[in-house]
Scaffold this motif. Structure first.
Motif, PDB file in Angstrom:
ATOM      1  N   ARG A 110       0.835  -1.209   0.000  1.00 11.92           N
ATOM      2  CA  ARG A 110       0.000   0.000   0.000  1.00 11.92           C
ATOM      3  C   ARG A 110       0.867   1.255   0.000  1.00 11.92           C
ATOM      4  NH1 ARG A 110      -2.112   3.010   4.329  1.00 11.92           N
ATOM      5  NH2 ARG A 110      -3.928   4.289   3.793  1.00 11.92           N
ATOM      6  N   LEU A 111       1.873   1.267   0.847  1.00  8.97           N
ATOM      7  CA  LEU A 111       2.724   2.449   0.909  1.00  8.97           C
ATOM      8  C   LEU A 111       3.471   2.682  -0.401  1.00  8.97           C
ATOM      9  CD1 LEU A 111       4.151   2.236   4.541  1.00  8.97           C
ATOM     10  CD2 LEU A 111       2.536   3.911   3.611  1.00  8.97           C
ATOM     11  N   ARG A 112       3.854   1.595  -1.035  1.00 11.50           N
ATOM     12  CA  ARG A 112       4.564   1.744  -2.311  1.00 11.50           C
ATOM     13  C   ARG A 112       3.668   2.351  -3.377  1.00 11.50           C
ATOM     14  NH1 ARG A 112       6.772  -3.900  -3.288  1.00 11.50           N
ATOM     15  NH2 ARG A 112       6.186  -3.374  -5.418  1.00 11.50           N
ATOM     16  N   ILE A 113       2.436   1.834  -3.447  1.00  7.36           N
ATOM     17  CA  ILE A 113       1.503   2.361  -4.452  1.00  7.36           C
ATOM     18  C   ILE A 113       1.117   3.811  -4.138  1.00  7.36           C
ATOM     19  CG2 ILE A 113      -0.769   2.069  -5.507  1.00  7.36           C
ATOM     20  CD1 ILE A 113       1.270  -0.067  -6.288  1.00  7.36           C
ATOM     21  N   LEU A 114       0.874   4.074  -2.848  1.00  8.77           N
ATOM     22  CA  LEU A 114       0.519   5.440  -2.461  1.00  8.77           C
ATOM     23  C   LEU A 114       1.627   6.420  -2.863  1.00  8.77           C
ATOM     24  CD1 LEU A 114      -1.153   5.091   1.073  1.00  8.77           C
ATOM     25  CD2 LEU A 114      -2.249   5.492  -1.136  1.00  8.77           C
ATOM     26  N   THR A 115       2.867   5.990  -2.689  1.00 10.42           N
ATOM     27  CA  THR A 115       3.993   6.836  -3.082  1.00 10.42           C
ATOM     28  C   THR A 115       3.937   7.151  -4.572  1.00 10.42           C
ATOM     29  OG1 THR A 115       5.334   5.773  -1.373  1.00 10.42           O
ATOM     30  CG2 THR A 115       6.505   7.061  -3.017  1.00 10.42           C
ATOM     31  N   GLN A 116       3.636   6.117  -5.358  1.00  8.57           N
ATOM     32  CA  GLN A 116       3.532   6.335  -6.807  1.00  8.57           C
ATOM     33  C   GLN A 116       2.400   7.307  -7.138  1.00  8.57           C
ATOM     34  OE1 GLN A 116       3.288   2.804  -9.227  1.00  8.57           O
ATOM     35  NE2 GLN A 116       4.823   1.744  -7.976  1.00  8.57           N
ATOM     36  N   PHE A 117       1.227   7.043  -6.551  1.00  3.78           N
ATOM     37  CA  PHE A 117       0.071   7.907  -6.816  1.00  3.78           C
ATOM     38  C   PHE A 117       0.378   9.349  -6.467  1.00  3.78           C
ATOM     39  CE2 PHE A 117      -3.573   4.565  -6.381  1.00  3.78           C
ATOM     40  CZ  PHE A 117      -3.036   3.895  -7.463  1.00  3.78           C
ATOM     41  N   GLN A 118       1.001   9.511  -5.326  1.00  2.00           N
ATOM     42  CA  GLN A 118       1.209  10.844  -4.796  1.00  2.00           C
ATOM     43  C   GLN A 118       2.173  11.652  -5.665  1.00  2.00           C
ATOM     44  OE1 GLN A 118       4.119  11.970  -2.745  1.00  2.00           O
ATOM     45  NE2 GLN A 118       3.092  13.950  -2.821  1.00  2.00           N
ATOM     46  N   SER A 119       2.945  10.965  -6.474  1.00  2.00           N
ATOM     47  CA  SER A 119       3.876  11.690  -7.340  1.00  2.00           C
ATOM     48  C   SER A 119       3.202  12.236  -8.591  1.00  2.00           C
ATOM     49  CB  SER A 119       5.026  10.767  -7.740  1.00  2.00           C
ATOM     50  OG  SER A 119       4.560   9.804  -8.654  1.00  2.00           O
ATOM     51  N   VAL A 120       1.924  11.879  -8.768  1.00  2.00           N
ATOM     52  CA  VAL A 120       1.185  12.354  -9.934  1.00  2.00           C
ATOM     53  C   VAL A 120       0.661  13.764  -9.688  1.00  2.00           C
ATOM     54  CG1 VAL A 120      -0.898  11.972 -11.318  1.00  2.00           C
ATOM     55  CG2 VAL A 120       0.499  10.034 -10.612  1.00  2.00           C
ATOM     56  N   TYR A 121       0.806  14.605 -10.681  1.00  2.00           N
ATOM     57  CA  TYR A 121       0.300  15.975 -10.585  1.00  2.00           C
ATOM     58  C   TYR A 121      -1.209  15.929 -10.353  1.00  2.00           C
ATOM     59  CZ  TYR A 121      -0.805  20.784 -11.879  1.00  2.00           C
ATOM     60  OH  TYR A 121      -1.257  22.079 -11.878  1.00  2.00           O
ATOM     61  N   GLY A 122      -1.665  16.598  -9.316  1.00  2.00           N
ATOM     62  CA  GLY A 122      -3.106  16.627  -9.032  1.00  2.00           C
ATOM     63  C   GLY A 122      -3.519  15.630  -7.976  1.00  2.00           C
ATOM     64  N   LEU A 123      -2.645  14.704  -7.650  1.00  2.00           N
ATOM     65  CA  LEU A 123      -2.930  13.749  -6.586  1.00  2.00           C
ATOM     66  C   LEU A 123      -2.059  14.053  -5.376  1.00  2.00           C
ATOM     67  CD1 LEU A 123      -3.269  10.128  -8.030  1.00  2.00           C
ATOM     68  CD2 LEU A 123      -5.048  11.773  -7.436  1.00  2.00           C
ATOM     69  N   GLY A 124      -2.697  14.486  -4.308  1.00  2.00           N
ATOM     70  CA  GLY A 124      -1.961  14.682  -3.064  1.00  2.00           C
ATOM     71  C   GLY A 124      -2.116  13.469  -2.182  1.00  2.00           C
ATOM     72  N   TYR A 125      -1.760  13.634  -0.923  1.00  2.00           N
ATOM     73  CA  TYR A 125      -1.839  12.503  -0.003  1.00  2.00           C
ATOM     74  C   TYR A 125      -3.278  12.044   0.191  1.00  2.00           C
ATOM     75  CZ  TYR A 125       2.946  13.769   1.053  1.00  2.00           C
ATOM     76  OH  TYR A 125       4.274  14.040   0.951  1.00  2.00           O
ATOM     77  N   VAL A 126      -4.203  13.001   0.260  1.00  2.00           N
ATOM     78  CA  VAL A 126      -5.604  12.655   0.520  1.00  2.00           C
ATOM     79  C   VAL A 126      -6.184  11.844  -0.632  1.00  2.00           C
ATOM     80  CG1 VAL A 126      -7.897  13.603   0.909  1.00  2.00           C
ATOM     81  CG2 VAL A 126      -5.906  14.670   1.970  1.00  2.00           C
ATOM     82  N   SER A 127      -5.990  12.323  -1.844  1.00  2.00           N
ATOM     83  CA  SER A 127      -6.552  11.623  -3.007  1.00  2.00           C
ATOM     84  C   SER A 127      -5.894  10.279  -3.210  1.00  2.00           C
ATOM     85  CB  SER A 127      -6.375  12.474  -4.257  1.00  2.00           C
ATOM     86  OG  SER A 127      -6.943  13.736  -4.062  1.00  2.00           O
ATOM     87  N   ALA A 128      -4.592  10.226  -2.977  1.00  2.00           N
ATOM     88  CA  ALA A 128      -3.885   8.953  -3.138  1.00  2.00           C
ATOM     89  C   ALA A 128      -4.512   7.897  -2.234  1.00  2.00           C
ATOM     90  CB  ALA A 128      -2.406   9.125  -2.801  1.00  2.00           C
ATOM     91  N   ARG A 129      -4.757   8.270  -0.983  1.00  2.00           N
ATOM     92  CA  ARG A 129      -5.382   7.326  -0.047  1.00  2.00           C
ATOM     93  C   ARG A 129      -6.784   6.956  -0.486  1.00  2.00           C
ATOM     94  NH1 ARG A 129      -2.792  10.351   4.069  1.00  2.00           N
ATOM     95  NH2 ARG A 129      -4.576  11.740   4.158  1.00  2.00           N
ATOM     96  N   ARG A 130      -7.549   7.956  -0.955  1.00  2.00           N
ATOM     97  CA  ARG A 130      -8.932   7.692  -1.356  1.00  2.00           C
ATOM     98  C   ARG A 130      -8.981   6.701  -2.519  1.00  2.00           C
ATOM     99  NH1 ARG A 130     -12.829  10.118  -4.637  1.00  2.00           N
ATOM    100  NH2 ARG A 130     -11.282  11.607  -5.362  1.00  2.00           N
ATOM    101  N   TYR A 131      -8.133   6.909  -3.491  1.00  2.00           N
ATOM    102  CA  TYR A 131      -8.101   5.994  -4.632  1.00  2.00           C
ATOM    103  C   TYR A 131      -7.803   4.571  -4.179  1.00  2.00           C
ATOM    104  CZ  TYR A 131      -8.492   9.470  -8.333  1.00  2.00           C
ATOM    105  OH  TYR A 131      -8.966  10.422  -9.182  1.00  2.00           O
ATOM    106  N   TYR A 132      -6.849   4.430  -3.315  1.00  2.00           N
ATOM    107  CA  TYR A 132      -6.430   3.080  -2.908  1.00  2.00           C
ATOM    108  C   TYR A 132      -7.444   2.439  -1.974  1.00  2.00           C
ATOM    109  CZ  TYR A 132      -3.244  -0.706  -1.616  1.00  2.00           C
ATOM    110  OH  TYR A 132      -2.662  -1.931  -1.428  1.00  2.00           O
ATOM    111  N   ASP A 133      -7.828   3.186  -0.922  1.00  2.00           N
ATOM    112  CA  ASP A 133      -8.658   2.586   0.127  1.00  2.00           C
ATOM    113  C   ASP A 133     -10.138   2.498  -0.247  1.00  2.00           C
ATOM    114  OD1 ASP A 133      -6.355   2.407   1.598  1.00  2.00           O
ATOM    115  OD2 ASP A 133      -6.714   4.273   2.704  1.00  2.00           O
ATOM    116  N   GLU A 134     -10.658   3.548  -0.893  1.00  2.00           N
ATOM    117  CA  GLU A 134     -12.090   3.558  -1.170  1.00  2.00           C
ATOM    118  C   GLU A 134     -12.412   3.083  -2.567  1.00  2.00           C
ATOM    119  OE1 GLU A 134     -13.828   7.357  -0.194  1.00  2.00           O
ATOM    120  OE2 GLU A 134     -12.580   7.486   1.613  1.00  2.00           O
ATOM    121  N   LEU A 135     -11.681   3.551  -3.533  1.00  2.00           N
ATOM    122  CA  LEU A 135     -11.991   3.173  -4.917  1.00  2.00           C
ATOM    123  C   LEU A 135     -11.278   1.896  -5.346  1.00  2.00           C
ATOM    124  CD1 LEU A 135     -11.871   6.726  -6.538  1.00  2.00           C
ATOM    125  CD2 LEU A 135     -13.814   5.534  -5.519  1.00  2.00           C
ATOM    126  N   ARG A 136     -10.467   1.359  -4.446  1.00  2.00           N
ATOM    127  CA  ARG A 136      -9.793   0.077  -4.687  1.00  2.00           C
ATOM    128  C   ARG A 136      -8.947   0.088  -5.963  1.00  2.00           C
ATOM    129  NH1 ARG A 136     -10.351  -2.273   0.210  1.00  2.00           N
ATOM    130  NH2 ARG A 136     -12.437  -1.883   0.985  1.00  2.00           N
TER     131      ARG A 136
END
Length: 574
Positions: A309-335
């Motif tokens: 999870r932490l590895r994927i969140l790190t990847q997500f968070q490096s995307v423009y427009g995705l901060g820590y909050v959105s990264a978590r939401r994508y992973y945890d809620e939107l699976r």
DNA sequence: AAAAAG
DNA sequence: TTTTTGA
DNA sequence: CGAAAC
């Protein structure tokens, strides 16, 4: 400081001297009391001459400029011979990365030079970091004496050459008379614990009062530990450690600050006690430091590598427009649990939120890190495209900012500031739209991700931030784009300063580093009761712009007006 | 999480 | 013990 | 207007 007082205690500046401590700042002078000419007294009263060769261009520039400012005489020796102006200097220090080559260059150039000493570039870095004379002895690479060459048979290969030179150097080290004064003294090692401790405790509280010279040129001595601390910072943010987002942020920031504090230390930390002496390292961070010093690793950091999870969140968070909050939401809620899924699902998302994301994701696998040289070239291209198009000249000046301005060797985005040239500074109209279209036409800007609106017309803006209540006339024009250079795609940020007199404040703000800026603004608040931002300095009570005199035109003026010692951009990489 | 202010 | 931490 | 992102 008068040169007379220097002369009287000159000997005490030698390597070994137990110097009287001045105001508790002995090891280095990172505070306000800077002895500007600390390199100007070497052997006899002549300035110390320093040759820089052969070094990477950027490194040479930086070292040369700063050694000169410190009072050293700089002799530029490049391959092609230049003219005259021979320094009959006794103490000649050659700063080099390549002693063999350096020696050839020096020998070709100058026969009369005596007592040439070749030293590692580390020496120069340390001298500048500590703002005082540092014994060169531990950094000596090789010593050459003109007389010895003539007597010895001419060696052909570099290896032999080096061997004999080393032999000669060890002999002549004993023969004190042939060496400059600073070599005659015995070694002064920086393992003096008391001195170290005193240095660490004497560091100024605020990061904006310290300097971090090693960052831009070399890997800093504590770089490994700093990186670990920054990984923990990221982890705490990703995990939202400590409940709310704000609490996580505050705790995460403590690790960043600790890392920043360490970057001002010019020697490698050996014990927790050393670290303890530093400001902004408390019990929690120190336990991490201890773990690192004992094991060379930190368990919490390893989790970042092992946990999916932490590895994927790190990847997500490096995307423009995705901060820590959105990264978590994508992973945890939107699976959404992989980068591929993110690309696929966001492209089907119709919401305007996902719009920017899609625009960015289209380039995700083409994005590349740029090198410093490329960033400088990009600024040139932007400048060309803006001013020389056969159309009306926009009369703009451009300034590279961000990490690259601090001399960082690579980075993922290029920050460029612009404003009207001085002659045209009265014109405050926005040129953002025109600039974007010119850059698009030349093919540099490939995609605009976001741009600030309301650039047409008067656009007077008053900001009433709760904490500052500062008032300024124009918001800055901001463009976030994807650009292409040499077939590589990268993030390009443009900031247009419409009130040109604000430019020096904007330059400071956008040159970072983040911890440096935080501390600079905090310092202004604490020491002056002022609020500092990218538009200028404002009084905390009234919210009115503080009239600094003389009106600052450059970064240096701003530091001076605030009463801070100037820090060059590369000294702010904390 | 750390340090300053209360 | 409470407050502050960049804008 | 507030949250999130830069």
């Amino acid at each position: 400081m008068s040169s007379k007082s220097n002369t009287s205690d000159r000997d005490e500046h030698g390597p070994h001297a137990k110097r009287p401590r001045k105001g508790g700042l002995s090891y280095a002078n990172q505070g306000l009391k800077t002895d500007v000419d600390f390199l100007s007294r070497g052997d006899s009263d002549r300035p110390i001459a320093v040759i820089l060769t052969p070094l990477r261009e950027r490194q040479q520039q930086i070292l040369s400029r700063n050694l000169k400012a410190a009072g050293a005489k700089i002799l530029q020796f490049d391959e092609r011979k230049s003219e005259d102006e021979q320094p009959a200097t006794e103490g000649l220090v050659v700063v080099t990365d390549n002693p063999k080559k350096a020696r050839r260059v020096v020998e070709n150039r100058e026969e009369t030079m005596k007592n040439v000493v070749f030293v590692e570039t580390k020496w120069a870095t340390r001298v500048l970091a500590e703002q005082r004379w540092v014994p060169i002895q531990p950094y000596v690479l090789e010593q050459t004496k003109a007389t010895q060459h003539e007597s010895s048979t001419v060696p052909e290969s570099d290896e032999i050459n080096l061997d004999t030179a080393l032999e000669a150097s060890s002999k002549s080290r004993k023969n004190a008379d042939t060496l400059p004064v600073w070599c005659r003294k015995k070694t002064c090692e920086n393992s003096d614990i008391a001195e170290k401790r005193e240095f660490l405790e004497g560091l100024p509280r605020f990061l904006c009062e310290r300097c971090t010279i090693t960052q831009a040129i070399y890997e800093a001595p504590n770089n490994e530990l700093c990186k670990l601390l920054e990984i923990i910072e990221k982890k705490r943010r990703l995990e939202q450690a400590g409940g709310s987002e704000a609490e996580a942020d505050i705790r995460a920031r403590a690790y960043r600050r600790a890392s920043a504090a360490l970057k001002c230390v010019p020697f490698k930390l050996q014990t927790v006690q050393d670290a303890q002496a530093l400001h902004s390292l408390g019990p929690r961070v120190l336990s991490i430091v201890q773990e690192y010093l004992m094991n060379g690793t930190v368990r919490e950091v390893q989790l970042m590598e092992t946990d999916h999870r932490l590895r994927i969140l790190t990847q997500f968070q490096s995307v423009y427009g995705l901060g820590y909050v959105s990264a978590r939401r994508y992973y945890d809620e939107l699976r959404i649990t992989s980068m591929d899924q993110l690309v696929e699902k966001s492209s089907r998302d119709e919401s305007s939120e996902a719009n920017v994301l899609v625009r960015y994701l289209g380039y995700i696998d083409k994005l590349a890190h740029l090198r410093w040289k490329d960033a400088v070239a990009v600024v040139d291209m932007v400048s060309q495209a803006a001013n020389v198009t056969g159309e009306d000249d926009l009369h703009l000046r451009f300034q590279l900012c961000g990490g690259f301005r601090r001399g960082e060797s690579s980075g993922h985005d290029v920050d460029i500031l612009y404003c009207r040239q001085e002659k045209y500074a009265h014109d405050c109209s926005s040129v953002m739209k025109e600039l974007i279209s010119r850059l698009e036409r030349t093919g540099l800007i490939v995609k605009v991700l976001r741009e600030s609106s309301d650039t047409n017309g008067w656009n007077e803006v008053r900001y009433h931030a709760r904490s500052s209540r500062a008032i300024f006339r124009y918001a800055h024009d901001v463009v976030h784009a994807i650009a292409k250079y040499k077939g590589c795609f990268f993030r390009l940020d443009l900031v247009g300063v419409r009130d040109a007199f604000e430019f020096c404040f904007t330059t400071i703000s956008w040159s970072g580093s983040t911890p440096f800026q935080r501390d600079l603004r905090w310092w202004c608040e604490k020491k002056k009761g002022w609020t500092f931002n990218e538009h200028g300095v404002f009084d905390r009570e009234s919210g009115q712009r503080v009239k600094l005199n003389p009106e600052p035109k450059s970064e240096m003026d701003v530091f001076a007006a605030l009463g801070l010692t100037y820090r060059a951009p590369f000294e702010r990489s904390c």
